[in-house]
Write a protein that holds these residues in place. Structure first.
Motif, PDB file in Angstrom:
ATOM      1  N   SER A  52      -7.817   8.739  -6.735  1.00 23.18           N
ATOM      2  CA  SER A  52      -8.767   7.816  -6.129  1.00 23.18           C
ATOM      3  C   SER A  52      -8.025   6.704  -5.394  1.00 23.18           C
ATOM      4  CB  SER A  52      -9.703   7.239  -7.189  1.00 23.18           C
ATOM      5  OG  SER A  52      -9.008   6.322  -8.006  1.00 23.18           O
ATOM      6  N   ARG A  53      -6.747   6.521  -5.753  1.00 23.81           N
ATOM      7  CA  ARG A  53      -5.977   5.504  -5.042  1.00 23.81           C
ATOM      8  C   ARG A  53      -5.307   6.046  -3.808  1.00 23.81           C
ATOM      9  NH1 ARG A  53      -2.668   2.229  -9.539  1.00 23.81           N
ATOM     10  NH2 ARG A  53      -4.445   1.543 -10.750  1.00 23.81           N
ATOM     11  N   CYS A  54      -4.791   7.297  -3.894  1.00 26.50           N
ATOM     12  CA  CYS A  54      -3.982   7.762  -2.762  1.00 26.50           C
ATOM     13  C   CYS A  54      -4.779   8.576  -1.765  1.00 26.50           C
ATOM     14  CB  CYS A  54      -2.707   8.474  -3.223  1.00 26.50           C
ATOM     15  SG  CYS A  54      -2.930  10.016  -4.088  1.00 26.50           S
ATOM     16  N   PRO A  61       0.810  -1.226   0.000  1.00 24.10           N
ATOM     17  CA  PRO A  61       0.000   0.000   0.000  1.00 24.10           C
ATOM     18  C   PRO A  61       0.841   1.274   0.000  1.00 24.10           C
ATOM     19  CG  PRO A  61      -0.207  -1.192   2.093  1.00 24.10           C
ATOM     20  CD  PRO A  61       0.536  -2.077   1.155  1.00 24.10           C
ATOM     21  N   ILE A  62       2.009   1.222   0.627  1.00 24.01           N
ATOM     22  CA  ILE A  62       2.849   2.417   0.658  1.00 24.01           C
ATOM     23  C   ILE A  62       3.413   2.700  -0.733  1.00 24.01           C
ATOM     24  CG2 ILE A  62       5.032   3.334   1.531  1.00 24.01           C
ATOM     25  CD1 ILE A  62       4.252   1.992   4.213  1.00 24.01           C
ATOM     26  N   TRP A  63       3.799   1.645  -1.414  1.00 21.92           N
ATOM     27  CA  TRP A  63       4.296   1.818  -2.772  1.00 21.92           C
ATOM     28  C   TRP A  63       3.186   2.391  -3.655  1.00 21.92           C
ATOM     29  CZ3 TRP A  63       3.565   0.805  -7.812  1.00 21.92           C
ATOM     30  CH2 TRP A  63       4.672   1.007  -8.652  1.00 21.92           C
ATOM     31  N   LEU A  64       1.980   1.862  -3.518  1.00 16.67           N
ATOM     32  CA  LEU A  64       0.840   2.335  -4.308  1.00 16.67           C
ATOM     33  C   LEU A  64       0.552   3.810  -4.035  1.00 16.67           C
ATOM     34  CD1 LEU A  64      -1.937  -0.426  -4.196  1.00 16.67           C
ATOM     35  CD2 LEU A  64      -0.869   0.539  -6.238  1.00 16.67           C
ATOM     36  N   ALA A  65       0.530   4.149  -2.739  1.00 17.14           N
ATOM     37  CA  ALA A  65       0.248   5.541  -2.373  1.00 17.14           C
ATOM     38  C   ALA A  65       1.322   6.458  -2.943  1.00 17.14           C
ATOM     39  CB  ALA A  65       0.184   5.692  -0.854  1.00 17.14           C
ATOM     40  N   TRP A  66       2.559   6.009  -2.841  1.00 20.01           N
ATOM     41  CA  TRP A  66       3.655   6.817  -3.340  1.00 20.01           C
ATOM     42  C   TRP A  66       3.563   7.001  -4.848  1.00 20.01           C
ATOM     43  CZ3 TRP A  66       7.036  10.353  -2.994  1.00 20.01           C
ATOM     44  CH2 TRP A  66       7.977  10.478  -4.008  1.00 20.01           C
ATOM     45  N   GLU A  67       3.345   5.923  -5.565  1.00 20.92           N
ATOM     46  CA  GLU A  67       3.319   6.035  -7.016  1.00 20.92           C
ATOM     47  C   GLU A  67       2.184   6.939  -7.467  1.00 20.92           C
ATOM     48  OE1 GLU A  67       3.961   3.183 -10.839  1.00 20.92           O
ATOM     49  OE2 GLU A  67       2.004   3.226  -9.922  1.00 20.92           O
ATOM     50  N   SER A  68       1.028   6.765  -6.836  1.00 23.80           N
ATOM     51  CA  SER A  68      -0.110   7.598  -7.188  1.00 23.80           C
ATOM     52  C   SER A  68       0.196   9.066  -6.921  1.00 23.80           C
ATOM     53  CB  SER A  68      -1.328   7.189  -6.369  1.00 23.80           C
ATOM     54  OG  SER A  68      -1.627   5.843  -6.634  1.00 23.80           O
ATOM     55  N   ASN A 107       4.793  -6.937 -16.272  1.00 22.28           N
ATOM     56  CA  ASN A 107       4.659  -5.775 -15.417  1.00 22.28           C
ATOM     57  C   ASN A 107       3.206  -5.277 -15.408  1.00 22.28           C
ATOM     58  OD1 ASN A 107       4.649  -2.814 -14.831  1.00 22.28           O
ATOM     59  ND2 ASN A 107       6.825  -3.168 -14.514  1.00 22.28           N
ATOM     60  N   GLY A 108       2.617  -5.177 -16.596  1.00 17.34           N
ATOM     61  CA  GLY A 108       1.242  -4.686 -16.694  1.00 17.34           C
ATOM     62  C   GLY A 108       0.253  -5.585 -15.976  1.00 17.34           C
ATOM     63  N   VAL A 109       0.405  -6.885 -16.157  1.00 15.57           N
ATOM     64  CA  VAL A 109      -0.521  -7.827 -15.507  1.00 15.57           C
ATOM     65  C   VAL A 109      -0.320  -7.786 -13.985  1.00 15.57           C
ATOM     66  CG1 VAL A 109      -1.188 -10.259 -15.306  1.00 15.57           C
ATOM     67  CG2 VAL A 109      -0.715  -9.285 -17.556  1.00 15.57           C
ATOM     68  N   ALA A 110       0.932  -7.658 -13.545  1.00 10.17           N
ATOM     69  CA  ALA A 110       1.205  -7.571 -12.101  1.00 10.17           C
ATOM     70  C   ALA A 110       0.595  -6.293 -11.531  1.00 10.17           C
ATOM     71  CB  ALA A 110       2.711  -7.606 -11.840  1.00 10.17           C
ATOM     72  N   ARG A 111       0.714  -5.186 -12.243  1.00 14.06           N
ATOM     73  CA  ARG A 111       0.097  -3.938 -11.799  1.00 14.06           C
ATOM     74  C   ARG A 111      -1.405  -4.066 -11.694  1.00 14.06           C
ATOM     75  NH1 ARG A 111       2.921   1.000 -12.094  1.00 14.06           N
ATOM     76  NH2 ARG A 111       5.048   0.425 -12.607  1.00 14.06           N
ATOM     77  N   ASN A 112      -2.020  -4.675 -12.703  1.00 14.03           N
ATOM     78  CA  ASN A 112      -3.476  -4.819 -12.684  1.00 14.03           C
ATOM     79  C   ASN A 112      -3.937  -5.678 -11.527  1.00 14.03           C
ATOM     80  OD1 ASN A 112      -3.997  -3.166 -14.816  1.00 14.03           O
ATOM     81  ND2 ASN A 112      -4.196  -4.806 -16.335  1.00 14.03           N
ATOM     82  N   SER A 113      -3.143  -6.675 -11.187  1.00 10.20           N
ATOM     83  CA  SER A 113      -3.568  -7.573 -10.113  1.00 10.20           C
ATOM     84  C   SER A 113      -3.642  -6.808  -8.789  1.00 10.20           C
ATOM     85  CB  SER A 113      -2.653  -8.793 -10.026  1.00 10.20           C
ATOM     86  OG  SER A 113      -1.656  -8.629  -9.055  1.00 10.20           O
ATOM     87  N   ALA A 114      -2.748  -5.828  -8.602  1.00 11.30           N
ATOM     88  CA  ALA A 114      -2.793  -5.035  -7.371  1.00 11.30           C
ATOM     89  C   ALA A 114      -3.705  -3.821  -7.537  1.00 11.30           C
ATOM     90  CB  ALA A 114      -1.379  -4.579  -7.001  1.00 11.30           C
ATOM     91  N   GLY A 115      -3.458  -3.044  -8.597  1.00 10.32           N
ATOM     92  CA  GLY A 115      -4.138  -1.761  -8.741  1.00 10.32           C
ATOM     93  C   GLY A 115      -5.620  -1.895  -9.045  1.00 10.32           C
ATOM     94  N   LEU A 116      -5.987  -2.843  -9.884  1.00  7.38           N
ATOM     95  CA  LEU A 116      -7.395  -3.010 -10.258  1.00  7.38           C
ATOM     96  C   LEU A 116      -8.033  -4.223  -9.578  1.00  7.38           C
ATOM     97  CD1 LEU A 116      -7.306  -2.472 -14.155  1.00  7.38           C
ATOM     98  CD2 LEU A 116      -7.894  -0.815 -12.401  1.00  7.38           C
ATOM     99  N   ARG A 117      -7.261  -4.893  -8.723  1.00 13.98           N
ATOM    100  CA  ARG A 117      -7.704  -6.167  -8.127  1.00 13.98           C
ATOM    101  C   ARG A 117      -8.237  -7.111  -9.205  1.00 13.98           C
ATOM    102  NH1 ARG A 117     -11.108  -3.204  -3.755  1.00 13.98           N
ATOM    103  NH2 ARG A 117      -9.554  -1.621  -3.430  1.00 13.98           N
ATOM    104  N   TRP A 118      -7.485  -7.168 -10.295  1.00 22.49           N
ATOM    105  CA  TRP A 118      -7.840  -8.010 -11.430  1.00 22.49           C
ATOM    106  C   TRP A 118      -6.942  -9.237 -11.327  1.00 22.49           C
ATOM    107  CZ3 TRP A 118      -8.217  -5.551 -17.007  1.00 22.49           C
ATOM    108  CH2 TRP A 118      -8.844  -6.463 -17.860  1.00 22.49           C
ATOM    109  N   HIS A 119      -7.433 -10.202 -10.609  1.00 20.94           N
ATOM    110  CA  HIS A 119      -6.588 -11.322 -10.237  1.00 20.94           C
ATOM    111  C   HIS A 119      -6.283 -12.247 -11.409  1.00 20.94           C
ATOM    112  CE1 HIS A 119      -4.692 -14.261  -7.746  1.00 20.94           C
ATOM    113  NE2 HIS A 119      -5.485 -15.197  -8.220  1.00 20.94           N
ATOM    114  N   THR A 120      -5.041 -12.706 -11.475  1.00 24.15           N
ATOM    115  CA  THR A 120      -4.643 -13.679 -12.487  1.00 24.15           C
ATOM    116  C   THR A 120      -4.112 -14.918 -11.777  1.00 24.15           C
ATOM    117  OG1 THR A 120      -4.046 -11.873 -13.974  1.00 24.15           O
ATOM    118  CG2 THR A 120      -3.202 -14.036 -14.523  1.00 24.15           C
TER     119      THR A 120
END
Lengths: 200, 200
Positions: free
Chosen positions: B108-110, A99-106, A160-173
């Motif tokens: 919306s994420r951060c 979550p910290i990485w996500l908050a930071w990137e956003s 990278n894109g699929v890994a991002r989607n799995s976290a960012g969009l909760r689009w599980h693979t």
């Protein structure tokens, strides 16, 4: 005197770490508009003077924290591209769900003041890391004679894109889907498949 | 009286649009910490009272703006999966490179306050849209007898991820690479390739 100082140092370092980690937590929980010295100090359990001895605003503590976090994700070639790419994918998915990485990137995207300073540096680091990984994967594909593989940069981009989607969009693979995808990308996905057996 | 009202309506709507679009621009340029009524009104060229007649804070204008923007990206089956997926990819890449969309998504994420309200609604919409696209692509793959294609959800996930990276990380993917990737995903990427010729 010498003795006192050597006991003081670790305590100072510990306080510093605690304040940084509190600032990162407050950012992740309350967003940038809720990132106040009051919250950071309450969470760290220290008076505000302790904070202001180090930084002038909570955001500076966040920046220091971000810079000290591990953020290198390196493709490691252990001789089996299917397995090595799966491991690489898993490490990306883990990073992107922090979550910290996500908050930071956003934050670095939506706050121009952040973007203009630190984000440029991190972006350049990211670019270099991707270049490094592209080379490493390219060599691995050559050595493993995976001639039908897509361009290494494209393979890394897809994972990278699929890994991002799995976290960012909760689009599980599912793991089996990641595996199948990797096989396609490296040109082993259709027909009889020695690499798949090898990786099991 | 009737006459005056019919002239007044369009002006009110125009003012509303101008304020919303200014709020979105200020958000994209100055970030959430720089999103002030002063900036929005200066950009729109209207006094602050005009703003406060409609909303109590600039963020509410942003939300209204976001909700009124087109955000549906629907997979359209025109009988050629290679071409249809390429077009779908291009529309995703265009959406994700819109600075206002980027700022909004990051925000919306951060920002938990945003996340908890509107983002949940948008997330649900996104989930439904992905479900719809998955069905549409699944049908298209069946009809076109692309039996070696990966799962439709996975194909869409990959294209989405690569499109996001091209905007968010400025990780550019050439059109020819996207094309090659699509062929792999739908099971036509190795060996002689009728679909590739067809799509040219």
């Amino acid at each position: 005197m010498e003795h006192a100082r050597s006991r003081g140092r670790p305590r100072q370092a510990e306080l510093q770490d605690r304040l940084i980690s509190s600032a990162l937590d407050v950012l992740a929980t309350n967003g940038i508009t809720g990132l106040t010295v009051e919250r950071v100090c309450a969470l760290a359990g220290v008076p505000k003077t302790t904070f202001y001895r180090r930084w002038s605003k909570p955001f500076d503590a966040v920046v220091e924290g971000i810079l000290s976090r591990p953020r290198e994700l390196t493709y490691v070639d252990e001789g089996n591209a299917v397995r090595d790419l799966s491991r690489f994918y898993n490490s990306l998915a883990a990073l992107y769900s922090d979550p910290i990485w996500l908050a930071w990137e956003s934050l670095s995207r939506c706050e121009p003041s952040v973007r203009s300073n630190l984000a440029a540096q991190l972006e350049e680091e990211g670019r270099q890391r991707r270049e490094h990984n592209k080379q490493a994967l390219g060599n691995a594909l050559n050595e493993q004679r995976l001639d039908a593989a897509l361009a290494p940069g494209l393979i890394l981009n897809v994972l990278n894109g699929v890994a991002r989607n799995s976290a960012g969009l909760r689009w599980h693979t599912a793991e089996s889907e990641v595996q199948e995808l990797i096989l396609r990308l490296i040109g082993l996905g259709l027909g009889t498949n020695p690499a798949l057996d090898q990786s099991r």
